[in-house]
Design a protein around this motif. Structure first.
Motif, PDB file in Angstrom:
ATOM      1  N   LEU A 456       3.643  -2.878 -16.992  1.00 32.54           N
ATOM      2  CA  LEU A 456       5.070  -2.587 -17.003  1.00 32.54           C
ATOM      3  C   LEU A 456       5.725  -2.976 -15.691  1.00 32.54           C
ATOM      4  CD1 LEU A 456       5.029   0.951 -18.681  1.00 32.54           C
ATOM      5  CD2 LEU A 456       5.222  -1.284 -19.759  1.00 32.54           C
ATOM      6  N   ALA A 457       4.974  -2.910 -14.608  1.00 34.17           N
ATOM      7  CA  ALA A 457       5.523  -3.254 -13.305  1.00 34.17           C
ATOM      8  C   ALA A 457       5.747  -4.747 -13.154  1.00 34.17           C
ATOM      9  CB  ALA A 457       4.584  -2.753 -12.206  1.00 34.17           C
ATOM     10  N   GLY A 458       5.046  -5.550 -13.948  1.00 30.20           N
ATOM     11  CA  GLY A 458       5.204  -6.997 -13.869  1.00 30.20           C
ATOM     12  C   GLY A 458       4.751  -7.534 -12.533  1.00 30.20           C
ATOM     13  N   ASP A 459       5.632  -8.316 -11.875  1.00 27.45           N
ATOM     14  CA  ASP A 459       5.278  -8.934 -10.596  1.00 27.45           C
ATOM     15  C   ASP A 459       5.595  -8.033  -9.403  1.00 27.45           C
ATOM     16  OD1 ASP A 459       4.428 -11.230 -11.895  1.00 27.45           O
ATOM     17  OD2 ASP A 459       6.445 -12.092 -11.912  1.00 27.45           O
ATOM     18  N   PHE A 460       5.995  -6.815  -9.692  1.00 28.21           N
ATOM     19  CA  PHE A 460       6.345  -5.887  -8.606  1.00 28.21           C
ATOM     20  C   PHE A 460       5.123  -5.598  -7.737  1.00 28.21           C
ATOM     21  CE2 PHE A 460       6.160  -1.446  -7.222  1.00 28.21           C
ATOM     22  CZ  PHE A 460       7.288  -1.367  -6.418  1.00 28.21           C
ATOM     23  N   ASP A 461       5.318  -5.640  -6.444  1.00 21.00           N
ATOM     24  CA  ASP A 461       4.263  -5.317  -5.472  1.00 21.00           C
ATOM     25  C   ASP A 461       4.842  -4.324  -4.474  1.00 21.00           C
ATOM     26  OD1 ASP A 461       2.365  -5.179  -3.422  1.00 21.00           O
ATOM     27  OD2 ASP A 461       1.713  -7.234  -3.770  1.00 21.00           O
ATOM     28  N   TYR A 462       4.208  -3.172  -4.410  1.00 18.87           N
ATOM     29  CA  TYR A 462       4.692  -2.104  -3.529  1.00 18.87           C
ATOM     30  C   TYR A 462       4.821  -2.591  -2.085  1.00 18.87           C
ATOM     31  CZ  TYR A 462       4.768   2.293  -0.932  1.00 18.87           C
ATOM     32  OH  TYR A 462       5.101   3.304  -0.071  1.00 18.87           O
ATOM     33  N   PHE A 463       3.895  -3.426  -1.661  1.00 15.80           N
ATOM     34  CA  PHE A 463       3.888  -3.835  -0.258  1.00 15.80           C
ATOM     35  C   PHE A 463       4.991  -4.833   0.062  1.00 15.80           C
ATOM     36  CE2 PHE A 463      -0.441  -2.391  -1.122  1.00 15.80           C
ATOM     37  CZ  PHE A 463      -0.583  -1.451  -0.117  1.00 15.80           C
ATOM     38  N   ASP A 464       5.689  -5.328  -0.978  1.00 15.65           N
ATOM     39  CA  ASP A 464       6.821  -6.214  -0.728  1.00 15.65           C
ATOM     40  C   ASP A 464       8.114  -5.443  -0.489  1.00 15.65           C
ATOM     41  OD1 ASP A 464       5.256  -8.448  -0.995  1.00 15.65           O
ATOM     42  OD2 ASP A 464       5.702  -8.728  -3.137  1.00 15.65           O
ATOM     43  N   LEU A 465       8.081  -4.132  -0.687  1.00 14.77           N
ATOM     44  CA  LEU A 465       9.292  -3.336  -0.483  1.00 14.77           C
ATOM     45  C   LEU A 465       9.673  -3.301   0.991  1.00 14.77           C
ATOM     46  CD1 LEU A 465       8.643  -0.229  -2.770  1.00 14.77           C
ATOM     47  CD2 LEU A 465      10.303  -2.055  -3.165  1.00 14.77           C
ATOM     48  N   PRO A 466      10.945  -3.454   1.282  1.00 15.47           N
ATOM     49  CA  PRO A 466      11.368  -3.327   2.701  1.00 15.47           C
ATOM     50  C   PRO A 466      11.300  -1.865   3.131  1.00 15.47           C
ATOM     51  CG  PRO A 466      13.280  -3.631   1.273  1.00 15.47           C
ATOM     52  CD  PRO A 466      12.063  -3.817   0.393  1.00 15.47           C
ATOM     53  N   ILE A 467      10.562  -1.585   4.146  1.00 17.45           N
ATOM     54  CA  ILE A 467      10.401  -0.230   4.645  1.00 17.45           C
ATOM     55  C   ILE A 467      11.277  -0.059   5.892  1.00 17.45           C
ATOM     56  CG2 ILE A 467       8.775   1.546   5.441  1.00 17.45           C
ATOM     57  CD1 ILE A 467       8.281   0.599   2.578  1.00 17.45           C
ATOM     58  N   PRO A 468      12.299   0.794   5.809  1.00 18.35           N
ATOM     59  CA  PRO A 468      13.174   0.950   6.994  1.00 18.35           C
ATOM     60  C   PRO A 468      12.426   1.647   8.134  1.00 18.35           C
ATOM     61  CG  PRO A 468      13.695   2.573   5.306  1.00 18.35           C
ATOM     62  CD  PRO A 468      12.708   1.635   4.684  1.00 18.35           C
ATOM     63  N   ARG A 469      12.879   1.369   9.333  1.00 22.16           N
ATOM     64  CA  ARG A 469      12.297   2.008  10.500  1.00 22.16           C
ATOM     65  C   ARG A 469      12.661   3.487  10.487  1.00 22.16           C
ATOM     66  NH1 ARG A 469      12.625  -1.736  15.715  1.00 22.16           N
ATOM     67  NH2 ARG A 469      11.739   0.218  16.477  1.00 22.16           N
ATOM     68  N   PRO A 470      11.790   4.316  11.018  1.00 26.92           N
ATOM     69  CA  PRO A 470      12.098   5.754  11.066  1.00 26.92           C
ATOM     70  C   PRO A 470      13.426   6.006  11.784  1.00 26.92           C
ATOM     71  CG  PRO A 470       9.826   5.345  11.702  1.00 26.92           C
ATOM     72  CD  PRO A 470      10.491   4.012  11.632  1.00 26.92           C
ATOM     73  N   ALA A 471      14.164   6.940  11.264  1.00 26.71           N
ATOM     74  CA  ALA A 471      15.435   7.297  11.905  1.00 26.71           C
ATOM     75  C   ALA A 471      15.167   7.976  13.241  1.00 26.71           C
ATOM     76  CB  ALA A 471      16.234   8.226  10.994  1.00 26.71           C
ATOM     77  N   PRO A 472      16.006   7.724  14.195  1.00 28.52           N
ATOM     78  CA  PRO A 472      15.803   8.375  15.501  1.00 28.52           C
ATOM     79  C   PRO A 472      16.029   9.882  15.394  1.00 28.52           C
ATOM     80  CG  PRO A 472      17.913   7.248  15.436  1.00 28.52           C
ATOM     81  CD  PRO A 472      17.179   6.840  14.187  1.00 28.52           C
TER      82      PRO A 472
END
Length: 473
Positions: A456-472
């Motif tokens: 169902l996820a198809g070509d989705f790859d979790y590691f391709d998600l943009p991960i924002p930097r921790p908020a200060p």
């Protein structure tokens, strides 16, 4: 696979394959989908490559003819394809199909559903012991692999399938310890007029019984298996005499065996039709709950057609003709004039259905059969739910199959309720003094069949998600 076609057919058994062929012969683009690698369905299941040289049987010969017809036609056959969702679309239907580990859509202007039947087994103590097979499951072993269920097998169940399974075990060199059937000789005599519609099949059935009797195999008429003994394998089977309504009577008798083939008739597989929007009606003479349909496969849903055992248990001969009728009806819907051909086929369908329904009548359950299920018997195997647990849920106010499913997860396991929902519905009807026709199956939901999340996820790859930097801080 994402493309548009004229007609999609779900199920490549005798009914679905014939529907596909009739439509393709009229110039339509047709895709035939089935979970098995090759057409034939359960009744005409293809042999594995290891036993292709084995002596042919009537079933393999009929299946081979069907498979050759599909191969020689314009039909696009997709084997090992699992339809897990059905949706209405502006231009017809959208199917979600799992194949080769990926899910993709298939769009069609019209749809034929020929999903066949499943087996009902009345739960008894020990029925989940390794070495217990359904009668229909045993036939799959015979047809595909020429494999035996064990060295010493007890065969128990209703209708002609119990004698077919016993005869096949003997033909393949196995030993049948006994045949145990709730039917009486009188039951068979009562359906004799319907069986006379197909004297060839009647003669074949008589030959099975004669072979067993000549071999000295005991046939226990009006008896049923009441328990299975064993831990990691079947060791013995207990059985009891039944009354006229199939209520167990008298003391249990015990017989040693290393395997048991057990079945109590076939039930139409209706979930795909439900999901597509067809209303159900209760017809005991056709196996229970069936989708509303006409003899030519038409339904109240435009562009949707049904055929075969999924529309009512009428037997393989009727299913094949019913498939042709449904394919012709679909072709008519898509612009061809098939009225004359359907009129020509109809009388043969009626005759074949009369024979099949006579066989179905032998498996129509009687009230006492449910007493074989004791309080501590597992009813839902996926969730390990006993009769007592389900009864307590019903007593607490769960008066529908949907309610029991919601409260206990009965029917939410890998089998999707195929092994337990009929027994659950009958428990509800019994507890509340209602007719079975007042307790419909649960609402059909996607996925119709198990589908991996990765598909169902198809070509989705979790590691391709943009991960924002921790908020200060």
């Amino acid at each position: 696979m994402s493309r548009h076609i004229d007609l999609a057919v779900i199920g490549a058994g005798p009914a679905g394959a014939r529907a596909a062929l009739e439509a393709a012969h009229r110039g339509l683009s047709v895709t035939l989908l089935d979970e098995q690698p090759k057409p034939g369905g359960q009744v005409w299941r293809a042999k594995s490559a290891a036993i292709l040289d084995a002596p042919p049987t009537p079933e393999t010969e009929a299946g081979n003819r069907l498979r050759q017809s599909v191969q020689d036609s314009r039909v696009t056959h997709l084997g090992e394809a699992r339809v897990w969702q059905i949706e209405r679309a502006e231009d017809g239907w959208k199917l979600h199909v799992l194949r080769d580990g990926r899910s993709s859509p298939l769009r069609a202007r019209a749809l034929v559903i020929a999903t066949g039947a499943r087996e009902f087994v009345q739960p008894v103590p020990g029925w989940s012991t390794p070495g217990v097979l359904g009668l229909a499951g045993a036939t799959a072993l015979f047809k595909q692999d020429l494999a035996l269920p064990g060295q010493r097998t007890i065969v128990s169940g209703t209708g002609p399938l119990v004698f077919f399974v016993a005869a096949e075990i003997r033909r393949l060199g196995g030993a049948v310890a006994a045949v145990i059937t709730p039917n009486s000789r009188g039951d068979w005599l009562r359906v004799l007029p319907g069986m006379l519609q197909r004297p060839d099949l009647l003669a074949r059935g008589v030959s099975w019984v004669a072979d067993l009797m000549l071999a000295g195999v005991p046939i226990h008429w009006r008896h049923a298996v009441s328990a299975v003994d064993g831990g990691s394998a079947v060791e013995a089977v207990s059985f009891r005499k039944l009354g006229a309504d199939w209520t167990p009577t008298g003391e249990a008798r015990r017989m040693s065996a290393d395997s048991l083939c057990l079945g109590n008739g076939l039930i139409p597989t209706v979930e795909a039709a439900q999901l597509a929007g067809v209303e159900l009606e209760h017809c005991p003479e056709l196996g229970g709950w069936v989708p509303r349909h006409g003899e030519d496969g038409t339904t109240g849903v435009p562009g949707l057609f049904l055929c075969g055992d999924g529309a009512g248990i009428r037997g393989a001969a009727a299913a094949e003709i019913h498939g042709r009728l449904a394919g012709l009806s679909a072709a008519q819907h898509l612009g061809a004039d098939t009225r004359a051909e359907r009129a020509r086929l109809h009388p043969g369908y009626v005759r074949a259905a009369r024979f099949g329904m006579a066989m179905t009548a032998l498996s129509t359950p009687r009230a006492g059969l449910a007493q074989l299920t004791t309080e501590d018997t597992i009813v839902c195997r996926c969730e390990s739910l006993t009769r007592a647990a389900i009864a307590a849920e019903i007593a607490g106010g769960a008066n529908s199959t949907n309610a029991v499913k919601s409260g206990l997860r009965a029917g939410m396991g890998a089998c999707g309720g195929k092994f337990c929902q009929t027994a659950v519905a009958r428990m509800i009807a019994k507890a509340e003094g209602r007719a079975e026709s007042d307790v419909p199956p649960p609402t059909a939901r996607p996925p119709l069949r198990p589908v991996p999340v990765a598909a169902l996820a198809g070509d989705f790859d979790y590691f391709d998600l943009p991960i924002p930097r921790p908020a200060p801080l």
